[in-house]
Motif scaffolding. Structure first.
Motif, PDB file in Angstrom:
ATOM      1  N   ASP A 229       7.581  -4.421   5.454  1.00  0.00           N
ATOM      2  CA  ASP A 229       8.124  -4.054   4.384  1.00  0.00           C
ATOM      3  C   ASP A 229       9.422  -3.516   4.113  1.00  0.00           C
ATOM      4  OD1 ASP A 229       8.259  -3.212   1.539  1.00  0.00           O
ATOM      5  OD2 ASP A 229       7.474  -1.255   1.627  1.00  0.00           O
ATOM      6  N   SER A 230       9.585  -2.396   5.343  1.00  0.00           N
ATOM      7  CA  SER A 230      10.863  -1.703   5.545  1.00  0.00           C
ATOM      8  C   SER A 230      12.110  -2.747   6.049  1.00  0.00           C
ATOM      9  CB  SER A 230      10.836  -0.756   6.509  1.00  0.00           C
ATOM     10  OG  SER A 230       9.830   0.327   6.197  1.00  0.00           O
ATOM     11  N   CYS A 231      11.745  -3.798   6.685  1.00  0.00           N
ATOM     12  CA  CYS A 231      12.702  -4.624   7.084  1.00  0.00           C
ATOM     13  C   CYS A 231      13.264  -5.647   6.060  1.00  0.00           C
ATOM     14  CB  CYS A 231      12.471  -5.246   8.538  1.00  0.00           C
ATOM     15  SG  CYS A 231      11.194  -6.429   8.549  1.00  0.00           S
ATOM     16  N   GLY A 232      12.117  -5.803   5.084  1.00  0.00           N
ATOM     17  CA  GLY A 232      12.421  -6.879   4.067  1.00  0.00           C
ATOM     18  C   GLY A 232      11.696  -8.320   4.420  1.00  0.00           C
ATOM     19  N   LEU A 233      11.053  -8.368   5.426  1.00  0.00           N
ATOM     20  CA  LEU A 233      10.395  -9.462   5.603  1.00  0.00           C
ATOM     21  C   LEU A 233       8.966  -9.927   4.773  1.00  0.00           C
ATOM     22  CD1 LEU A 233      10.316  -9.830   9.554  1.00  0.00           C
ATOM     23  CD2 LEU A 233      11.435 -11.360   7.756  1.00  0.00           C
ATOM     24  N   LEU A 234       8.479  -8.766   4.591  1.00  0.00           N
ATOM     25  CA  LEU A 234       7.176  -8.899   3.691  1.00  0.00           C
ATOM     26  C   LEU A 234       7.564  -9.661   2.387  1.00  0.00           C
ATOM     27  CD1 LEU A 234       4.040  -8.406   3.618  1.00  0.00           C
ATOM     28  CD2 LEU A 234       4.470  -6.064   2.753  1.00  0.00           C
ATOM     29  N   GLU A 235       8.560  -9.172   1.694  1.00  0.00           N
ATOM     30  CA  GLU A 235       8.924  -9.952   0.381  1.00  0.00           C
ATOM     31  C   GLU A 235       9.164 -11.462   0.345  1.00  0.00           C
ATOM     32  OE1 GLU A 235      12.238  -8.865  -3.350  1.00  0.00           O
ATOM     33  OE2 GLU A 235      12.271  -8.056  -1.276  1.00  0.00           O
ATOM     34  N   LEU A 236       9.628 -11.422   1.472  1.00  0.00           N
ATOM     35  CA  LEU A 236       9.951 -12.910   1.940  1.00  0.00           C
ATOM     36  C   LEU A 236       8.892 -13.866   2.142  1.00  0.00           C
ATOM     37  CD1 LEU A 236      13.188 -12.812   3.931  1.00  0.00           C
ATOM     38  CD2 LEU A 236      12.976 -13.298   1.276  1.00  0.00           C
ATOM     39  N   VAL A 237       7.788 -13.209   2.905  1.00  0.00           N
ATOM     40  CA  VAL A 237       6.695 -14.096   3.255  1.00  0.00           C
ATOM     41  C   VAL A 237       5.190 -14.063   2.538  1.00  0.00           C
ATOM     42  CG1 VAL A 237       7.291 -14.375   5.812  1.00  0.00           C
ATOM     43  CG2 VAL A 237       5.836 -12.518   5.265  1.00  0.00           C
ATOM     44  N   ILE A 242       4.092  -7.457  -2.204  1.00  0.00           N
ATOM     45  CA  ILE A 242       4.985  -6.343  -2.643  1.00  0.00           C
ATOM     46  C   ILE A 242       4.860  -5.965  -4.120  1.00  0.00           C
ATOM     47  CG2 ILE A 242       7.706  -6.288  -3.341  1.00  0.00           C
ATOM     48  CD1 ILE A 242       7.099  -5.879  -0.367  1.00  0.00           C
ATOM     49  N   ALA A 243       4.282  -6.753  -4.979  1.00  0.00           N
ATOM     50  CA  ALA A 243       4.233  -6.678  -6.315  1.00  0.00           C
ATOM     51  C   ALA A 243       3.163  -5.592  -6.500  1.00  0.00           C
ATOM     52  CB  ALA A 243       3.573  -8.071  -6.984  1.00  0.00           C
ATOM     53  N   LYS A 251       2.839   8.647 -21.136  1.00  0.00           N
ATOM     54  CA  LYS A 251       2.332   9.576 -21.846  1.00  0.00           C
ATOM     55  C   LYS A 251       1.329  10.659 -21.016  1.00  0.00           C
ATOM     56  CE  LYS A 251       1.871   6.996 -26.037  1.00  0.00           C
ATOM     57  NZ  LYS A 251       1.255   6.497 -27.467  1.00  0.00           N
ATOM     58  N   GLY A 252       1.954  10.859 -19.941  1.00  0.00           N
ATOM     59  CA  GLY A 252       1.329  11.817 -19.012  1.00  0.00           C
ATOM     60  C   GLY A 252       0.218  11.246 -18.010  1.00  0.00           C
ATOM     61  N   LYS A 253       0.097   9.890 -18.039  1.00  0.00           N
ATOM     62  CA  LYS A 253      -1.235   9.402 -17.325  1.00  0.00           C
ATOM     63  C   LYS A 253      -0.327   8.272 -16.256  1.00  0.00           C
ATOM     64  CE  LYS A 253      -4.737   9.772 -20.913  1.00  0.00           C
ATOM     65  NZ  LYS A 253      -5.480   9.177 -21.670  1.00  0.00           N
ATOM     66  N   SER A 254      -0.909   8.629 -15.084  1.00  0.00           N
ATOM     67  CA  SER A 254      -0.249   7.592 -14.033  1.00  0.00           C
ATOM     68  C   SER A 254      -1.292   6.817 -13.476  1.00  0.00           C
ATOM     69  CB  SER A 254       0.353   8.503 -12.975  1.00  0.00           C
ATOM     70  OG  SER A 254       1.508   9.235 -13.583  1.00  0.00           O
ATOM     71  N   HIS A 255      -1.031   5.804 -12.491  1.00  0.00           N
ATOM     72  CA  HIS A 255      -1.922   5.011 -11.966  1.00  0.00           C
ATOM     73  C   HIS A 255      -1.440   5.161 -10.149  1.00  0.00           C
ATOM     74  CE1 HIS A 255       0.578   1.540 -10.903  1.00  0.00           C
ATOM     75  NE2 HIS A 255       1.078   1.760 -12.247  1.00  0.00           N
ATOM     76  N   LYS A 256      -2.342   4.895  -9.549  1.00  0.00           N
ATOM     77  CA  LYS A 256      -1.907   5.047  -8.138  1.00  0.00           C
ATOM     78  C   LYS A 256      -0.969   3.872  -7.630  1.00  0.00           C
ATOM     79  CE  LYS A 256      -6.362   3.076  -6.820  1.00  0.00           C
ATOM     80  NZ  LYS A 256      -7.782   3.364  -6.378  1.00  0.00           N
ATOM     81  N   ASP A 257      -0.473   3.938  -6.458  1.00  0.00           N
ATOM     82  CA  ASP A 257       0.202   2.949  -5.826  1.00  0.00           C
ATOM     83  C   ASP A 257      -0.735   2.163  -5.066  1.00  0.00           C
ATOM     84  OD1 ASP A 257       1.908   1.363  -3.919  1.00  0.00           O
ATOM     85  OD2 ASP A 257       3.603   2.790  -4.164  1.00  0.00           O
ATOM     86  N   ILE A 287      -5.176  -7.740  -5.547  1.00  0.00           N
ATOM     87  CA  ILE A 287      -3.953  -8.314  -5.455  1.00  0.00           C
ATOM     88  C   ILE A 287      -3.642  -8.706  -6.949  1.00  0.00           C
ATOM     89  CG2 ILE A 287      -4.842 -10.742  -5.146  1.00  0.00           C
ATOM     90  CD1 ILE A 287      -1.983  -9.274  -3.297  1.00  0.00           C
ATOM     91  N   ALA A 288      -4.659  -8.893  -7.962  1.00  0.00           N
ATOM     92  CA  ALA A 288      -4.273  -9.325  -9.454  1.00  0.00           C
ATOM     93  C   ALA A 288      -4.132  -8.128 -10.216  1.00  0.00           C
ATOM     94  CB  ALA A 288      -5.468  -9.999 -10.023  1.00  0.00           C
ATOM     95  N   LYS A 289      -4.144  -6.758  -9.656  1.00  0.00           N
ATOM     96  CA  LYS A 289      -3.877  -5.642 -10.350  1.00  0.00           C
ATOM     97  C   LYS A 289      -2.416  -5.630 -11.233  1.00  0.00           C
ATOM     98  CE  LYS A 289      -6.879  -1.970  -9.283  1.00  0.00           C
ATOM     99  NZ  LYS A 289      -7.284  -0.430  -9.012  1.00  0.00           N
TER     100      LYS A 289
END
Length: 474
Positions: A229-237, A242-243, A251-257, A287-289
């Motif tokens: 991820d840090s070097c940018g390869l994950l986005e390509l392969v 990455i999504a 409205k004050g409500k969050s979801h986890k990463d 993966i479909a979140k």
């Protein structure tokens, strides 16, 4: 440093040394073996470089080895392989390489040991141990690979931009070795990956996936994914992963990463299982979140149906990454689809029917499904985490009780289509499917026992209701 005593622990090195002496070839064991010898890791893939014909050396060695395989010759590459005992032996003549920018296939010429070491990917893989009589066991280490092993550093022997531009797969290999060995990547080497990341496009997905799988099989695979991820390869392969990144507040409500959650689940699985495909199920379980994310003013963020959509996404991801489209893929699909099912079954009033249906759908993979569910519990609230794990243990015990009683793992219907056709003297027809489905549902609902006698009774009854006439004595 002299490794002669280490080499003498296995006869293969002296045999190769004697054969090389007869042929008058300078010969060295290179790459992974010197590295793993120093790290005290087991190594069964042995690479030998000679200043001469690797194929001729392999044939000479084969003549001295009892019980070895045939020599496999790869003339285009000037290499030869022998399988002997637990070893894969590969022989090649020393060579130097030059690359065309649009291909990772080099133009190869005969060369010296120095030329061969210059073309190696990383300093820790560029070491050689002599098998020559004059300096048997001596380490030849022109790029201070031994120091980099001690410092736990992945570093290219030459300019990293040239190294990665010539063969972009080496960028994936850098991350793979860092992940496998828990090493850092040297800053200039990492910068070289960042600058050349787009060159990965000339590498086939088959080769990329080999390295990706080795990262996934690492002791702590999240480290490798964070580097990608840090070097940018994950986005390509692997852009689908990455999504998953990022959080959102409304409205004050969050979801986890969900990216970092997925990596934690992957690490949790890796602590308890070496199963590559169970690890892939961990990677793909959410993966479909991103595609199913919705905001509800009362419930907050929801991801309804992500397990079903995720299961449907698995074949496309496997196809793109050139992963096997076989039972392994179906296993991953099944676990992604079912990963939310066990937790709700903890309620005291849950019916045996729901447990039977889960056993019916999971079959022999029920234990792996429960392992994934345990790994999916990543709450930082220790009391909540303990409660969820305890709930899963209760579900596991309930499933064991139902399985003992009803024998539903890998359920096979007690009656077949042939039984129905013979009983009612009919050919293939919709009635057969209706009877088989009704019998299966009756077993899963606990209305009849999972045995042929009770299934036949129900079959006769259903046949009458459908207007079929039995040809045998009930």
């Amino acid at each position: 440093m002299n490794f002669s005593s280490k080499l003498n622990q296995d006869a293969i090195f002296q045999i190769i040394s004697d054969c090389a002496e007869d042929l008058k070839f300078e010969t060295y064991v290179v790459g992974g073996f010197p590295r793993d010898l120093i790290l005290d890791r087991k190594c069964t893939d042995l690479d030998f470089v000679c200043v001469g014909s690797g194929i001729d050396l392999a044939k000479a060695v084969k003549s001295k080895l009892k019980g070895s395989s045939k020599v496999q010759v790869y003339k285009n590459f000037g290499t030869a392989k022998i399988n002997w005992k637990n070893f894969d032996l590969e022989f090649v003549g020393a060579r130097k390489e030059s690359y065309d920018r649009n291909s990772r296939k080099p133009v190869v010429e005969d060369g010296s040991l120095e030329d061969d070491q210059n073309r190696r990917d990383f300093t820790i893989n560029a070491m050689a141990i002599s098998l020559n009589a004059s300096d048997y066991g001596e380490l030849i280490d022109p790029f201070q690979g031994l120091d980099d092993l001690k410092r736990k550093i992945i570093k290219t022997p030459l300019d990293p931009e040239i190294t990665f531009s010539d063969d972009p797969l080496r960028m994936m290999r850098a991350v793979r070795f860092a992940s496998q060995l828990n090493f850092d990547i040297a800053s200039d080497t990492f910068e070289g990956i960042i600058k050349n990341k787009n060159r990965i496009s000339i590498v086939s997905f088959e080769r990329v996936s080999v390295e990706l799988n080795k990262i996934i099989e690492s002791p702590k695979p999240s480290y490798g994914f964070k580097l990608l991820d840090s070097c940018g390869l994950l986005e390509l392969v692997f852009p689908e992963m990455i999504a998953l990144k990022g959080t959102e507040t409304k409205k004050g409500k969050s979801h986890k990463d969900n990216f970092y959650h997925t990596l934690q689940v992957l690490d949790n699985v890796a602590k308890n299982s070496d199963n590559l495909w169970l690890r892939w199920a961990a990677i793909l379980h959410d993966i479909a979140k991103p595609a199913t994310k919705r905001f509800d003013k009362n419930a907050g963020w929801t991801f309804h149906g992500h397990e079903d959509l995720g299961s449907r996404m698995v074949p496309g991801i496997f196809r793109k990454l050139k992963l096997p489209l076989n039972e392994k893929m179906k296993f991953v699909q099944k676990l992604v689809r079912l990963h939310l099912r066990p937790i709700p079954l903890v309620r005291d009033e849950i019916s045996d029917s729901a447990l039977r249906r889960l056993l019916f759908e999971a079959g022999d993979d029920i234990d792996d499904l429960l392992a994934l569910c345990r790994a999916d519990i990543t709450s930082k609230n220790e009391s909540r985490k303990k409660r969820y794990l305890n709930n899963l243990n209760i579900v596991s015990e309930k499933l064991k009780e139902v399985e003992e009683k009803d024998k539903l793992r890998n359920f096979q219907p007690p009656i077949s289509g042939q039984d129905i056709m013979k009983t009612f003297n009919i050919g293939p027809s919709p009635e057969i499917g209706k009877i088989k489905t009704a019998v299966r549902e009756a077993i899963l609902d606990g209305e009849i026992q999972n045995n042929k006698q009770e299934a036949l009774k129900l079959m006769y009854k259903l046949g009458k209701e459908l207007g079929l006439k039995s040809q045998v004595q009930e």
